[in-house]
Design a protein around this motif. Sequence first.
Motif, PDB file in Angstrom:
ATOM      1  N   ARG A  57      15.781 -11.450  -5.203  1.00 51.65           N
ATOM      2  CA  ARG A  57      17.052 -12.294  -4.754  1.00 51.65           C
ATOM      3  C   ARG A  57      17.846 -11.632  -6.494  1.00 51.65           C
ATOM      4  NH1 ARG A  57      17.424 -18.419  -4.415  1.00 51.65           N
ATOM      5  NH2 ARG A  57      19.585 -19.083  -4.040  1.00 51.65           N
ATOM      6  N   ARG A  58      19.484 -11.137  -5.819  1.00 57.58           N
ATOM      7  CA  ARG A  58      20.041 -11.282  -7.619  1.00 57.58           C
ATOM      8  C   ARG A  58      19.654  -9.860  -7.775  1.00 57.58           C
ATOM      9  NH1 ARG A  58      21.744 -16.793  -9.635  1.00 57.58           N
ATOM     10  NH2 ARG A  58      21.744 -17.966  -7.982  1.00 57.58           N
ATOM     11  N   SER A  59      19.077  -9.281  -7.266  1.00 56.51           N
ATOM     12  CA  SER A  59      18.758  -8.330  -7.446  1.00 56.51           C
ATOM     13  C   SER A  59      19.443  -6.687  -7.916  1.00 56.51           C
ATOM     14  CB  SER A  59      17.763  -7.529  -7.553  1.00 56.51           C
ATOM     15  OG  SER A  59      16.336  -5.806  -8.457  1.00 56.51           O
ATOM     16  N   MET A  60      19.968  -5.420  -7.891  1.00 58.34           N
ATOM     17  CA  MET A  60      21.101  -4.695  -7.356  1.00 58.34           C
ATOM     18  C   MET A  60      20.576  -3.560  -6.785  1.00 58.34           C
ATOM     19  SD  MET A  60      23.134  -4.062 -11.049  1.00 58.34           S
ATOM     20  CE  MET A  60      24.110  -3.306 -10.534  1.00 58.34           C
ATOM     21  N   LEU A  61      19.038  -3.708  -7.419  1.00 60.78           N
ATOM     22  CA  LEU A  61      18.685  -2.557  -6.335  1.00 60.78           C
ATOM     23  C   LEU A  61      17.589  -3.041  -5.230  1.00 60.78           C
ATOM     24  CD1 LEU A  61      17.431  -0.023  -8.700  1.00 60.78           C
ATOM     25  CD2 LEU A  61      19.451  -0.265  -7.039  1.00 60.78           C
ATOM     26  N   GLY A  62      17.010  -3.885  -5.333  1.00 57.50           N
ATOM     27  CA  GLY A  62      16.662  -4.576  -4.353  1.00 57.50           C
ATOM     28  C   GLY A  62      14.924  -4.405  -4.244  1.00 57.50           C
ATOM     29  N   PRO A  63      14.903  -3.988  -2.842  1.00 58.87           N
ATOM     30  CA  PRO A  63      13.938  -3.961  -2.653  1.00 58.87           C
ATOM     31  C   PRO A  63      13.490  -2.030  -3.493  1.00 58.87           C
ATOM     32  CG  PRO A  63      13.805  -4.321  -0.619  1.00 58.87           C
ATOM     33  CD  PRO A  63      15.273  -4.765  -1.979  1.00 58.87           C
ATOM     34  N   PHE A  64      13.683  -1.622  -3.238  1.00 59.75           N
ATOM     35  CA  PHE A  64      14.297  -0.240  -3.606  1.00 59.75           C
ATOM     36  C   PHE A  64      14.261   0.019  -5.567  1.00 59.75           C
ATOM     37  CE2 PHE A  64      17.039   0.269  -0.534  1.00 59.75           C
ATOM     38  CZ  PHE A  64      16.424   1.455   0.045  1.00 59.75           C
ATOM     39  N   TRP A  65      13.415  -1.285  -5.400  1.00 57.32           N
ATOM     40  CA  TRP A  65      12.736  -0.823  -7.529  1.00 57.32           C
ATOM     41  C   TRP A  65      11.564  -0.798  -7.263  1.00 57.32           C
ATOM     42  CZ3 TRP A  65      14.425  -0.523 -11.725  1.00 57.32           C
ATOM     43  CH2 TRP A  65      15.612  -1.425 -11.693  1.00 57.32           C
ATOM     44  N   LEU A  66      10.712  -1.376  -5.854  1.00 54.85           N
ATOM     45  CA  LEU A  66       9.293  -0.545  -6.001  1.00 54.85           C
ATOM     46  C   LEU A  66       9.529   0.858  -5.602  1.00 54.85           C
ATOM     47  CD1 LEU A  66       7.521  -3.650  -3.151  1.00 54.85           C
ATOM     48  CD2 LEU A  66       7.304  -3.644  -5.207  1.00 54.85           C
ATOM     49  N   THR A  67      10.400   1.443  -4.508  1.00 52.62           N
ATOM     50  CA  THR A  67      10.467   2.584  -4.554  1.00 52.62           C
ATOM     51  C   THR A  67      10.793   3.679  -5.680  1.00 52.62           C
ATOM     52  OG1 THR A  67      11.317   2.170  -2.398  1.00 52.62           O
ATOM     53  CG2 THR A  67      11.094   4.338  -3.256  1.00 52.62           C
ATOM     54  N   ALA A  68      11.609   3.314  -7.023  1.00 56.55           N
ATOM     55  CA  ALA A  68      11.967   3.954  -8.365  1.00 56.55           C
ATOM     56  C   ALA A  68      10.657   3.609  -8.873  1.00 56.55           C
ATOM     57  CB  ALA A  68      12.256   2.790  -8.971  1.00 56.55           C
ATOM     58  N   SER A  69       9.774   2.385  -9.115  1.00 60.57           N
ATOM     59  CA  SER A  69       8.710   2.408  -9.926  1.00 60.57           C
ATOM     60  C   SER A  69       7.667   4.000  -9.057  1.00 60.57           C
ATOM     61  CB  SER A  69       7.742   0.895  -9.698  1.00 60.57           C
ATOM     62  OG  SER A  69       7.776   0.706  -8.967  1.00 60.57           O
ATOM     63  N   MET A  70       6.902   3.712  -7.666  1.00 55.09           N
ATOM     64  CA  MET A  70       6.155   3.838  -7.316  1.00 55.09           C
ATOM     65  C   MET A  70       6.209   6.001  -7.611  1.00 55.09           C
ATOM     66  SD  MET A  70       3.502   4.631  -5.165  1.00 55.09           S
ATOM     67  CE  MET A  70       3.507   2.838  -4.607  1.00 55.09           C
ATOM     68  N   ALA A  71       7.563   6.030  -7.281  1.00 57.17           N
ATOM     69  CA  ALA A  71       8.324   7.350  -8.098  1.00 57.17           C
ATOM     70  C   ALA A  71       7.918   7.985  -8.984  1.00 57.17           C
ATOM     71  CB  ALA A  71       9.354   7.563  -7.370  1.00 57.17           C
ATOM     72  N   ILE A  72       8.072   6.909 -10.075  1.00 51.94           N
ATOM     73  CA  ILE A  72       7.620   7.682 -11.313  1.00 51.94           C
ATOM     74  C   ILE A  72       6.381   7.116 -11.605  1.00 51.94           C
ATOM     75  CG2 ILE A  72       7.040   6.309 -13.983  1.00 51.94           C
ATOM     76  CD1 ILE A  72      10.229   4.854 -12.973  1.00 51.94           C
ATOM     77  N   MET A  73       5.113   6.865 -10.955  1.00 59.04           N
ATOM     78  CA  MET A  73       3.940   6.535 -10.919  1.00 59.04           C
ATOM     79  C   MET A  73       2.867   7.768 -10.236  1.00 59.04           C
ATOM     80  SD  MET A  73       1.287   4.056  -9.080  1.00 59.04           S
ATOM     81  CE  MET A  73       1.911   2.713  -9.963  1.00 59.04           C
ATOM     82  N   VAL A  74       4.161   8.541  -8.920  1.00 63.79           N
ATOM     83  CA  VAL A  74       3.639   9.451  -8.667  1.00 63.79           C
ATOM     84  C   VAL A  74       3.705  11.098  -9.258  1.00 63.79           C
ATOM     85  CG1 VAL A  74       3.940  11.305  -6.883  1.00 63.79           C
ATOM     86  CG2 VAL A  74       4.013   9.310  -6.310  1.00 63.79           C
ATOM     87  N   ILE A  75       4.454  10.937  -9.600  1.00 63.93           N
ATOM     88  CA  ILE A  75       5.622  11.957 -10.998  1.00 63.93           C
ATOM     89  C   ILE A  75       4.323  11.654 -12.184  1.00 63.93           C
ATOM     90  CG2 ILE A  75       6.747  13.657 -12.473  1.00 63.93           C
ATOM     91  CD1 ILE A  75       9.371  11.983  -9.876  1.00 63.93           C
ATOM     92  N   ALA A  76       3.923  10.892 -12.542  1.00 66.34           N
ATOM     93  CA  ALA A  76       3.840  10.937 -14.337  1.00 66.34           C
ATOM     94  C   ALA A  76       2.056  11.323 -13.862  1.00 66.34           C
ATOM     95  CB  ALA A  76       3.699   9.220 -14.629  1.00 66.34           C
ATOM     96  N   LEU A  77       1.634  10.587 -12.444  1.00 62.73           N
ATOM     97  CA  LEU A  77       0.078  11.211 -12.426  1.00 62.73           C
ATOM     98  C   LEU A  77       0.105  12.516 -12.148  1.00 62.73           C
ATOM     99  CD1 LEU A  77      -1.560   7.426 -10.739  1.00 62.73           C
ATOM    100  CD2 LEU A  77      -1.691   8.628 -13.372  1.00 62.73           C
ATOM    101  N   GLY A  78       1.068  12.841 -10.943  1.00 66.56           N
ATOM    102  CA  GLY A  78       0.767  13.850 -10.818  1.00 66.56           C
ATOM    103  C   GLY A  78       0.786  15.229 -11.270  1.00 66.56           C
TER     104      GLY A  78
END
Length: 285
Positions: A57-78
């Motif tokens: 609630r009141r977040s600009m990206l909403g659920p896509f914050w999860l997508t952003a954090s997941m993308a960072i994790m995939v790139i870093a760990l990869g």
Amino acid sequence: MTTILNHQPGKGTHSQFVTRGGSGFAVRAALADFGTGVSLWPLWIRLGWNDILQRYRRSMLGPFWLTASMAIMVIALGVLYAELFNTPIHDFLPYLCVGLLVWNLISSFLIEGGTLFTGAESYIKQIRLPYSVYVFRSSWSKLAIFAHNFVIYFGVLIYFQIWPGAVALLAIPGLLLVLINGAATTLLIGMISARFRDVPQLISSLVQIVFFITPIMWKPELLRTRTYIAEFNPFYHLVEVVRGPLLGSVPSSQTYLAVLLLTLINLIVVGTFFARFRSRISYWV
């Protein structure tokens, strides 16, 4: 069920009322619960979507914050583990990406299953709804989050110029099997956690251990002569039944057999447990 105790002829009415959940296996009531729950699909879809909106609630990206954090994790760990395992990054990063996506879906069923009924206490005590509505609500919200995160998979395909082909369609029945097992497991954990409140903490600890012994950040080939560690791990087969097709390979017959057997066992065990203790859920919460 209400019974009257200590009521004897010739004495005053000194009745003690004992109220408890029904005993025995209410198979018909359990099946009717799921049938009515399916028919209420507009309700649990809206409730599940509302859960996601309330979380961000009141977040600009909403659920896509999860997508952003997941993308960072995939790139870093990869990048890191491709170097550690001396594996070409164009081969390892897609493997890691899909594995993490599917694992996050599976682990969310396990970790959040503990609050399936305790988190819906206000609904259960005030509104008469089938208990399966809460299962469908939880499963739908997790599927929606998985769909958001799935954008990362397309990004990986485009970057590495990979195309799995028509075999990727096999991921659809694989995902359906994962959802069925996840919904059944979260129902079982939800009922047990409603009765024993220490179970969610135990499940969270076990999930962390299972993550490291499941081929998600590493490949089974690295085990060499000890591949049985992966072959006897049901979570590996649940991940592989979706990951394999999305990477362009057909899962082995052993993987499909393991997942189908696991699904059958889950449905029988959870169905029996639900038929036996369904009437006590409202008392436990």
